[in-house]
Design a protein around this motif. Structure first.
Motif, short mmCIF file in Angstrom:
data_model
loop_
_atom_site.label_atom_id
_atom_site.label_comp_id
_atom_site.label_asym_id
_atom_site.label_seq_id
_atom_site.Cartn_x
_atom_site.Cartn_y
_atom_site.Cartn_z
N UNK A 267 22.42 98.23 39.41
CA UNK A 267 21.29 97.85 38.99
C UNK A 267 20.34 97.82 40.33
N UNK A 268 20.92 97.50 41.56
CA UNK A 268 20.08 97.33 42.68
C UNK A 268 19.77 98.68 43.24
N UNK A 269 20.73 99.56 43.22
CA UNK A 269 20.61 101.09 43.96
C UNK A 269 19.72 101.66 43.02
N UNK A 270 19.87 101.59 41.69
CA UNK A 270 19.36 102.47 40.56
C UNK A 270 17.85 101.92 40.71
N UNK A 271 17.37 100.49 40.88
CA UNK A 271 16.11 100.18 40.85
C UNK A 271 15.44 100.53 42.14
#
Length: 506
Positions: A267-271
């Motif tokens: 979720x962090x990299x995707x964000x």
């Protein structure tokens, strides 16, 4: 700490050469823009084909970035970095020496292809060389400022070279950049041992990703010239959806994927990838509108137009190195990224008030400063967070995803916002046709154009607000909970633990 993870004292010198290479790649996305009218006249390029000088670079770069990132992981980041530099310099020399349209377009495509090797290799080198929290913050602060401000630097340099030398020097200028960077890479850069991906190359993934991304970027380009409802435009978008969906399916099945889905589903990299891509859509659209406004409406020279972007560059450098880098180890990344994008949105909001006779000092200048501060503050942690928790053998492809989101975002932003502006201008002309005689032809045309710019900038404000929302909602890593940590537990991490890369703060 094992000796393999000891910090190389030459890494700060290495950062200087990596930064030079990154600047060369980023500024080349815009440096040709101001020189394009001169190149078009010199080589007798038609109005219909002139866009290809920009599009050929964007298509090759955006379409091949994932491939370039995986090559860096497999072949070695330093070796890929040097190869990309040499190839980029050769392509630049070819472009500067172009004697016809075909030679110039081929050179631009080659620049994009070698840039797709160079850019992810540069960022992934940085990710594996700087693993200590405070030093990593400083390093990515410098890199983030360059990544964010390079486009504006390209506009300045393009104006200077075109006005005082010749359009060909917007290509030749890359050669000394590349020579310095190659020399530094050979003498100074030492990639940490281990962490390479020795798997075979995912050929189906390469073909699907490249053709899918090219179809997407080209679709937005065709929308700009042919319209959103044109058969070719719709066909390209449909093809992009089908190809990229097939790519995701293939990547979930093959043993050694081009883009391991573990890289993007975090979720962090995707964000980061989503919020950064959206922000770049807004920023590159602004570059286009401000350039046209200053040159066409206000009558600025290419040099004066280029230097008009200096406040934005200063803001980006300040935001990245003095705000982002100083707070990166103290607050969670979302507390820098979300407010940064909101600050940029406020700067963009000021520009929605643009008029034909607006003062640069009281309207454009403060807007540029806020945009620069906001983008610099947000870009800096985003660049670092892009490799959060990634396995070292995936650092190249994770870095490529950052560049892909930027490159595709830039291409989409230019086409999308320009199409919105053109439509708003046409509507204004129709509704104000009765005033044409009273206003005078030139003033009437300028007012219509500025109305179109302001309308598109409203959309850019909304895009930045969405970007800030994504950063605030999806990015949840804490101040001491991000870094190039080696993931574990999925059975795919054997052989990388000896790197001993710690979890560090962003």
């Amino acid at each position: 700490m094992p000796e393999t993870a000891q910090l190389d004292p030459r890494r700060w010198k290495a950062l200087a050469f990596i930064a030079i290479a990154q600047l060369m790649v980023v500024l080349d996305a815009t440096i040709v823009n101001i020189a394009l009218p001169s190149a078009q006249k010199s080589l007798d390029i038609s109005d219909a084909n002139r866009q290809w000088v920009i599009t050929a670079y964007a298509l090759a770069f955006g379409g091949l970035l994932l491939f370039g990132g995986r090559i860096a992981d497999m072949w070695g980041r330093r070796r890929t970095f040097i190869t990309g530099l040499i190839g980029f310099a050769g392509a630049s020399a070819l472009g500067g020496a172009a004697v016809n349209e075909q030679m110039l377009l081929g050179a631009r495509a080659l620049q994009g292809a070698f840039g797709a090797l160079l850019a992810p290799a540069a960022l992934s080198l940085l990710a594996v060389m700087f693993t200590e929290a405070k030093e990593r913050a400083k390093a990515f602060g410098i890199f983030g400022a360059i990544a964010g401000g390079g486009g504006a630097v390209g506009l300045i340099l393009g104006g200077l070279l075109t006005e005082y030398l010749d359009w060909r020097w917007t290509f030749f200028v890359n050669i000394p950049f590349a020579i310095v960077a190659v020399t530094g890479a050979v003498l100074v850069i030492r990639e940490p041992a281990g962490g390479h991906n020795s798997s075979s190359l995912d050929i189906p993934g390469v073909i699907l990703a490249t053709t899918g991304l090219v179809s997407l970027v080209y679709g937005f380009t065709r929308a700009q010239t042919d319209g959103w409802r044109a058969g070719a435009t719709i066909g390209l978008f449909v093809a992009a959806v089908v190809l990229l969906a097939a790519f995701v399916l293939v990547e979930s099945k093959v043993k050694a994927p081009l883009l391991p889905l573990r890289v993007v589903i975090d979720r962090n990299r995707g964000g980061v990838y989503m919020s950064l891509g959206l922000a770049v859509i807004a920023m590159f659209g602004l570059f286009l509108f401000l350039t046209y406004y200053l040159q066409i409406v206000r009558g600025y020279s290419p040099v004066k137009t280029g230097f008009s972007f200096l406040p934005m560059i200063a803001g980006m450098i300040t935001g990245s190195t003095q705000i982002g880098a100083r707070l990166m180890t103290r607050v969670p990344p979302r507390m820098l990224m979300a407010p940064g994008f909101v600050t940029a949105a406020i700067g963009m909001l000021i520009l929605t008030q643009l008029q034909v006779g607006s003062s640069f000092t009281t309207l454009v200048l403060p807007a540029e400063v806020l945009l620069g501060l906001g983008m610099g503050t947000a870009f800096m942690p985003a660049m670092s967070l892009a490799t959060h928790g990634v396995q070292p053998r995936d650092a190249g492809v994770a870095s490529a995803m950052v560049n892909t989101s930027q490159q595709v975002g830039g291409a989409i932003g230019t086409a999308l916002l320009n199409t919105i502006a053109a439509s708003a201008t046409a509507t204004w002309v129709t509704s104000h046709a009765a005033q044409a005689g009273k206003l005078g032809k030139t003033n009437f045309i300028n007012q219509a154009a500025v109305h179109g710019y302001a309308t598109a900038i409203w959309w850019a404000v909304g895009i930045l607000v969405v970007s800030a929302t994504i950063a605030a909602v999806l990015i949840n890593t804490g101040q001491g909970d991000s870094g190039p940590a080696v993931a574990s537990g999925d059975g795919q991490d054997e052989g990388v633990e000896d790197l001993a890369i710690p979890v560090i703060a962003h």
